[in-house]
Write an enzyme that holds these catalytic residues in place. Structure first.
Site, PDB file in Angstrom:
ATOM      1  CG  ASP A 181      42.890   5.490 -16.586  1.00  0.00           C
ATOM      2  OD1 ASP A 181      43.676   6.124 -17.300  1.00  0.00           O
ATOM      3  OD2 ASP A 181      42.984   4.265 -16.381  1.00  0.00           O
ATOM      4  CE  LYS A 216      46.646  11.073 -13.774  1.00  0.00           C
ATOM      5  NZ  LYS A 216      45.698   9.956 -13.737  1.00  0.00           N
ATOM      6  N   GLY A 269      47.889   7.085 -20.157  1.00  0.00           N
ATOM      7  CA  GLY A 269      47.122   7.543 -21.310  1.00  0.00           C
ATOM      8  C   GLY A 269      46.103   8.544 -20.840  1.00  0.00           C
ATOM      9  CG  HIS A 270      46.774  12.238 -20.698  1.00  0.00           C
ATOM     10  ND1 HIS A 270      47.928  11.739 -20.149  1.00  0.00           N
ATOM     11  CD2 HIS A 270      47.133  13.179 -21.575  1.00  0.00           C
ATOM     12  CE1 HIS A 270      48.950  12.370 -20.693  1.00  0.00           C
ATOM     13  NE2 HIS A 270      48.500  13.239 -21.561  1.00  0.00           N
ATOM     14  CD  GLN A 306      51.710   5.892 -14.396  1.00  0.00           C
ATOM     15  OE1 GLN A 306      52.568   6.664 -14.026  1.00  0.00           O
ATOM     16  NE2 GLN A 306      51.762   5.347 -15.591  1.00  0.00           N
TER      17      GLN A 306
HETATM   18  P1  GDP Z   1      43.812  10.484 -16.943  1.00  0.00           P
HETATM   19  O1  GDP Z   1      44.664   9.306 -17.234  1.00  0.00           O
HETATM   20  O2  GDP Z   1      43.634  10.745 -15.472  1.00  0.00           O
HETATM   21  O3  GDP Z   1      44.222  11.732 -17.666  1.00  0.00           O
HETATM   22  O4  GDP Z   1      42.334  10.114 -17.453  1.00  0.00           O
HETATM   23  P2  GDP Z   1      41.913   9.401 -18.845  1.00  0.00           P
HETATM   24  O5  GDP Z   1      41.900  10.435 -19.891  1.00  0.00           O
HETATM   25  O6  GDP Z   1      42.700   8.177 -19.069  1.00  0.00           O
HETATM   26  O7  GDP Z   1      40.438   8.906 -18.492  1.00  0.00           O
HETATM   27  C1  GDP Z   1      39.417   9.784 -18.182  1.00  0.00           C
HETATM   28  C2  GDP Z   1      38.282   9.614 -19.193  1.00  0.00           C
HETATM   29  O8  GDP Z   1      37.097  10.217 -18.695  1.00  0.00           O
HETATM   30  C3  GDP Z   1      38.560  10.297 -20.520  1.00  0.00           C
HETATM   31  O9  GDP Z   1      37.974   9.560 -21.553  1.00  0.00           O
HETATM   32  C4  GDP Z   1      37.878  11.654 -20.370  1.00  0.00           C
HETATM   33  O10 GDP Z   1      37.470  12.207 -21.594  1.00  0.00           O
HETATM   34  C5  GDP Z   1      36.677  11.291 -19.539  1.00  0.00           C
HETATM   35  N1  GDP Z   1      36.222  12.332 -18.608  1.00  0.00           N
HETATM   36  C6  GDP Z   1      36.985  13.080 -17.769  1.00  0.00           C
HETATM   37  N2  GDP Z   1      36.184  13.854 -17.001  1.00  0.00           N
HETATM   38  C7  GDP Z   1      34.902  13.575 -17.338  1.00  0.00           C
HETATM   39  C8  GDP Z   1      33.630  14.035 -16.867  1.00  0.00           C
HETATM   40  O11 GDP Z   1      33.508  14.867 -15.979  1.00  0.00           O
HETATM   41  N3  GDP Z   1      32.542  13.483 -17.470  1.00  0.00           N
HETATM   42  C9  GDP Z   1      32.612  12.564 -18.468  1.00  0.00           C
HETATM   43  N4  GDP Z   1      31.495  12.091 -18.979  1.00  0.00           N
HETATM   44  N5  GDP Z   1      33.800  12.116 -18.931  1.00  0.00           N
HETATM   45  C10 GDP Z   1      34.931  12.610 -18.372  1.00  0.00           C
HETATM   46 MG    MG Z   2      44.591   7.536 -18.253  1.00  0.00          MG
END
Ligand code: GDP
Ligand code: MG
Length: 432
Positions: free
Chosen positions: A13, A16, A40-41, A236
């Site tokens: 999270d 990515k 989940g992303h 992950q």
């Molecule tokens: P992943 O699993 O690594 O793809 O990440 P997730 O999507 O699960 O979680 C990242 C969360 O942070 C998501 O809700 C994104 O929209 C949010 N996000 C990512 N980068 C930024 C950022 O630079 N600023 C803010 N405010 N939110 C971000």
């Molecule tokens: Mg995630």
């Protein structure tokens, strides 16, 4: 030609999906290569929020070929529902822009039950998402699992394979159900699942996925011959890796940089860039060590500011300060070439920001990550926060304190920061 991979360096999270979506702009193929629907992303594009589990984030760019690689395990129902959900949101999911490897393993209903069963049997719960991902990888290693290509077998042969795959579950669940009956194990009874049920499950969702199943190797080979950009999108993270992470509080696959290229079907020498994604704080879903965890108001504030609730489970994520010792430790095993630092906007809301730069460990100060992380106490460096990033579109436009913070990360880890996230929308990405 360029092949870039994007991997997480904390506990997942890190954003990515967002980083990959940004990179996908110029890509011809984006490959999801490890994990299953436990990941989940969230991607925010053109003001719309898209939550995905199995589909690569590039699916919202119809001109890019989104690929699910051989290293992924896919629940047919979740995948089918995700495809339909995307279509409802007017996102194109067609043969021309989506491919699933013939080798991708299939998660069946009994895998979910097994996930619950294994957790019921252990005292130190992993806190898995309960989506059957671990048991699918287990049966893959046991060489009894189904792959996408098996959906094309004739009825008799497919049923035979399902029977073999189900055997372990049926023996175990019968046994455990007896123990539950006797009051020796506390859990809801485990479902009886028949070959017929799982066969019907396969046939139902085959209708939705069958057109996408293909041999992915020639597609990748052609793209490389044509000097196209390929992005490999990690799931992950390094510290959830089954070999290099906090075993046994890990995921059942190898989401480190090497496992990620392997799962895509691309050799390590062909990869030009390994982008490690981190955020300005740490979050963790599930159990396991977390040296900089803040089980207090600071942790609550970070959770609220960063909306740290799981995409898959909705669970509040555990939160704490950024641990740079962990990031530096992941540099060599990941072969990092650059960093993407997300949530610079989020952390700027705090007046004081801490970053872990060492540990007190058995009477000593150390700057590496030992195997027994639970014996580490964090040593922090403080930064003045209270910065605003809204108006910045370049690194130079960021407040001086925010620039210093980024410079410190680069110097400490010894890897340049290439991308900075200053908002959830992919447009709020600063290229340094
Ligand atoms: P992943 O699993 O690594 O793809 O990440 P997730 O999507 O699960 O979680 C990242 C969360 O942070 C998501 O809700 C994104 O929209 C949010 N996000 C990512 N980068 C930024 C950022 O630079 N600023 C803010 N405010 N939110 C971000
Ligand atoms: Mg995630």
């Amino acid at each position: 030609m360029a092949i870039k991979e994007i991997v997480g360096l904390q506990y997942g999270d890190e954003g990515k999906g967002r980083a990959s979506h940004f990179e996908a702009k110029n890509a011809s193929i984006v490959i999801r290569s490890t994990g299953g629907c436990n990941a989940g992303h969230t991607v925010v594009a053109n003001g719309v929020k898209y939550a995905m589990h199995l589909l690569p984030s590039s699916i919202i760019r119809p001109e890019v070929l989104s690929m699910i690689g051989p290293g992924v395990v896919a629940d047919l129902k979740v995948l089918s529902e995700e495809i339909e959900q995307m279509r409802k949101a007017n996102i194109q999911v067609e043969k021309s822009n989506f491919v699933i490897s013939q080798r991708t393993h299939i998660t069946l209903p009994h895998h979910r039950e097994l996930d619950r069963l294994y957790e019921a049997l252990r005292n130190n719960k992993v806190g898995t998402t309960g989506r059957g991902v671990g048991p699918t990888y287990e049966e893959k290693a046991r060489r009894t699992n189904l792959r996408m290509i098996d959906l094309f077998l004739d009825e008799k042969d497919l049923k035979q394979k399902i029977e073999l795959n189900l055997k372990n579950y049926n023996i175990l669940s019968t046994n455990v159900n007896e123990q539950i009956q006797l009051g020796k194990i506390e859990a809801e009874k485990f479902l009886e699942i028949t070959v017929e049920e799982e066969y019907n499950y396969c046939m139902k969702y085959k209708e939705i996925v069958k057109d996408f199943i293909a041999d992915t190797y020639p597609i990748i080979e052609k793209a490389i011959e044509e000097n196209k950009l390929i992005i490999i999108e990690g799931a992950q993270s390094f510290y959830l890796d089954n070999d290099h992470g906090d075993y046994p509080m890990t995921t059942s696959s190898n989401p480190n940089a090497s496992g990620t290229v392997s799962g895509a079907g691309i050799g390590p020498t062909l990869v030009n860039e390994v982008i490690g994604v981190i955020k300005t704080y740490t979050s963790r879903v599930g159990n396991g060590p977390f040296i900089t965890e803040q089980k207090n108001e600071i942790g609550d504030t970070i959770r609220e500011l960063g909306h740290e609730y799981g995409t898959t489970t909705g669970r509040p994520r555990r939160t704490g300060w950024l641990d740079l010792v962990m990031i530096k430790h992941a540099k060599i095993p990941s072969g990092l070439t650059s960093l993407c630092v997300n949530h610079l906007d989020t952390i700027g809301n705090l007046p004081e920001i801490k970053v872990c730069i060492g540990y007190e460990y058995k009477g000593q100060t150390i700057t590496n990550v030992p195997i027994d992380k639970e014996n580490c106490k964090p040593i922090y460096k403080e930064f003045k926060g209270g910065w605003k990033t809204e108006s910045a579109t370049t690194f130079e436009e960021l407040p001086k304190e925010a620039q210093d913070y980024i410079h410190f990360i680069e110097e400490f880890v010894g890897v340049p920061v290439k991308y900075i996230g200053v908002g959830a929308d992919e447009k709020r990405t600063i290229v340094k």
